[in-house]
Motif scaffolding. Structure first.
Motif, PDB file in Angstrom:
ATOM      1  N   ARG A  20      -5.590  22.496 -26.783  1.00  0.00           N
ATOM      2  CA  ARG A  20      -5.090  21.186 -27.184  1.00  0.00           C
ATOM      3  C   ARG A  20      -6.213  20.155 -27.253  1.00  0.00           C
ATOM      4  O   ARG A  20      -6.234  19.310 -28.145  1.00  0.00           O
ATOM      5  N   ASP A  21      -7.137  20.213 -26.317  1.00  0.00           N
ATOM      6  CA  ASP A  21      -8.176  19.197 -26.224  1.00  0.00           C
ATOM      7  C   ASP A  21      -9.415  19.494 -27.060  1.00  0.00           C
ATOM      8  O   ASP A  21     -10.338  18.697 -27.094  1.00  0.00           O
ATOM      9  N   ALA A  22      -9.447  20.640 -27.735  1.00  0.00           N
ATOM     10  CA  ALA A  22     -10.588  20.969 -28.589  1.00  0.00           C
ATOM     11  C   ALA A  22     -10.671  19.954 -29.726  1.00  0.00           C
ATOM     12  O   ALA A  22      -9.659  19.371 -30.141  1.00  0.00           O
ATOM     13  N   ALA A  23     -11.866  19.733 -30.229  1.00  0.00           N
ATOM     14  CA  ALA A  23     -12.071  18.733 -31.278  1.00  0.00           C
ATOM     15  C   ALA A  23     -11.170  18.983 -32.487  1.00  0.00           C
ATOM     16  O   ALA A  23     -10.591  18.063 -33.040  1.00  0.00           O
ATOM     17  N   MET A  24     -11.038  20.209 -32.907  1.00  0.00           N
ATOM     18  CA  MET A  24     -10.162  20.562 -34.020  1.00  0.00           C
ATOM     19  C   MET A  24      -9.508  21.891 -33.650  1.00  0.00           C
ATOM     20  O   MET A  24     -10.028  22.954 -33.957  1.00  0.00           O
ATOM     21  N   PRO A  25      -8.368  21.848 -32.953  1.00  0.00           N
ATOM     22  CA  PRO A  25      -7.795  23.078 -32.431  1.00  0.00           C
ATOM     23  C   PRO A  25      -7.461  24.119 -33.494  1.00  0.00           C
ATOM     24  O   PRO A  25      -7.624  25.296 -33.264  1.00  0.00           O
ATOM     25  N   ILE A  26      -6.989  23.693 -34.640  1.00  0.00           N
ATOM     26  CA  ILE A  26      -6.685  24.644 -35.707  1.00  0.00           C
ATOM     27  C   ILE A  26      -7.401  24.169 -36.974  1.00  0.00           C
ATOM     28  O   ILE A  26      -6.995  23.192 -37.597  1.00  0.00           O
ATOM     29  N   PRO A  27      -8.473  24.843 -37.358  1.00  0.00           N
ATOM     30  CA  PRO A  27      -9.215  24.421 -38.544  1.00  0.00           C
ATOM     31  C   PRO A  27      -8.407  24.640 -39.818  1.00  0.00           C
ATOM     32  O   PRO A  27      -7.520  25.488 -39.873  1.00  0.00           O
ATOM     33  N   GLU A  28      -8.733  23.856 -40.844  1.00  0.00           N
ATOM     34  CA  GLU A  28      -8.046  23.934 -42.128  1.00  0.00           C
ATOM     35  C   GLU A  28      -8.999  24.459 -43.189  1.00  0.00           C
ATOM     36  O   GLU A  28     -10.179  24.099 -43.205  1.00  0.00           O
ATOM     37  N   TYR A  29      -8.477  25.322 -44.081  1.00  0.00           N
ATOM     38  CA  TYR A  29      -9.268  25.902 -45.156  1.00  0.00           C
ATOM     39  C   TYR A  29      -8.553  25.688 -46.485  1.00  0.00           C
ATOM     40  O   TYR A  29      -7.320  25.671 -46.549  1.00  0.00           O
ATOM     41  N   ALA A  30      -9.324  25.539 -47.550  1.00  0.00           N
ATOM     42  CA  ALA A  30      -8.778  25.240 -48.874  1.00  0.00           C
ATOM     43  C   ALA A  30      -7.988  26.403 -49.458  1.00  0.00           C
ATOM     44  O   ALA A  30      -7.052  26.198 -50.230  1.00  0.00           O
ATOM     45  N   ASN A  31      -8.355  27.641 -49.105  1.00  0.00           N
ATOM     46  CA  ASN A  31      -7.655  28.828 -49.616  1.00  0.00           C
ATOM     47  C   ASN A  31      -8.027  30.028 -48.751  1.00  0.00           C
ATOM     48  O   ASN A  31      -8.878  29.930 -47.873  1.00  0.00           O
ATOM     49  N   GLU A  32      -7.382  31.183 -49.020  1.00  0.00           N
ATOM     50  CA  GLU A  32      -7.658  32.388 -48.223  1.00  0.00           C
ATOM     51  C   GLU A  32      -9.113  32.825 -48.302  1.00  0.00           C
ATOM     52  O   GLU A  32      -9.678  33.310 -47.329  1.00  0.00           O
ATOM     53  N   ALA A  33      -9.710  32.678 -49.466  1.00  0.00           N
ATOM     54  CA  ALA A  33     -11.094  33.110 -49.652  1.00  0.00           C
ATOM     55  C   ALA A  33     -12.058  32.331 -48.759  1.00  0.00           C
ATOM     56  O   ALA A  33     -13.142  32.820 -48.442  1.00  0.00           O
ATOM     57  N   ALA A  34     -11.669  31.137 -48.341  1.00  0.00           N
ATOM     58  CA  ALA A  34     -12.548  30.308 -47.511  1.00  0.00           C
ATOM     59  C   ALA A  34     -12.491  30.677 -46.029  1.00  0.00           C
ATOM     60  O   ALA A  34     -13.304  30.181 -45.243  1.00  0.00           O
ATOM     61  N   LEU A  35     -11.551  31.539 -45.627  1.00  0.00           N
ATOM     62  CA  LEU A  35     -11.457  31.930 -44.219  1.00  0.00           C
ATOM     63  C   LEU A  35     -12.725  32.673 -43.783  1.00  0.00           C
ATOM     64  O   LEU A  35     -13.263  33.482 -44.531  1.00  0.00           O
ATOM     65  N   PRO A  36     -13.179  32.436 -42.555  1.00  0.00           N
ATOM     66  CA  PRO A  36     -14.353  33.169 -42.054  1.00  0.00           C
ATOM     67  C   PRO A  36     -13.982  34.615 -41.723  1.00  0.00           C
ATOM     68  O   PRO A  36     -12.807  34.989 -41.757  1.00  0.00           O
TER      69      PRO A  36
END
Length: 74
Positions: A28-44
């Motif tokens: 909860r306290d992480a800077a960005m707990p759930i990162p956002e990506y523009a599309n599936e291809a952008a996932l790490p």
């Protein structure tokens, strides 16, 4: 973004709820707990983010993905 370090839950202990609460607080306290990506291809790479979540903006809107260490799943 590095994933937060979480503590493993010990089986058979009476205070396991404190471990769960501590892990939830770290997420909860992480800077960005759930990162956002523009599309599936952008996932790490999923193997670098085992047990992590990500939001992906797709044709149906924002979808929550989770990594099992091998692949990202909806």
């Amino acid at each position: 973004m590095a994933k937060p370090a979480i503590a493993d839950i010990d089986h058979g202990i009476s205070g396991w709820d404190a471990t769960i609460n501590n892990n939830n607080a770290k997420l909860r306290d992480a800077a960005m707990p759930i990162p956002e990506y523009a599309n599936e291809a952008a996932l790490p790479a999923a193997n670098a983010f085992d047990r992590c979540l990500a939001m992906v903006n797709g044709p149906d809107g924002w979808t929550l993905y989770s990594s099992d260490g091998t692949q990202w799943n909806k």
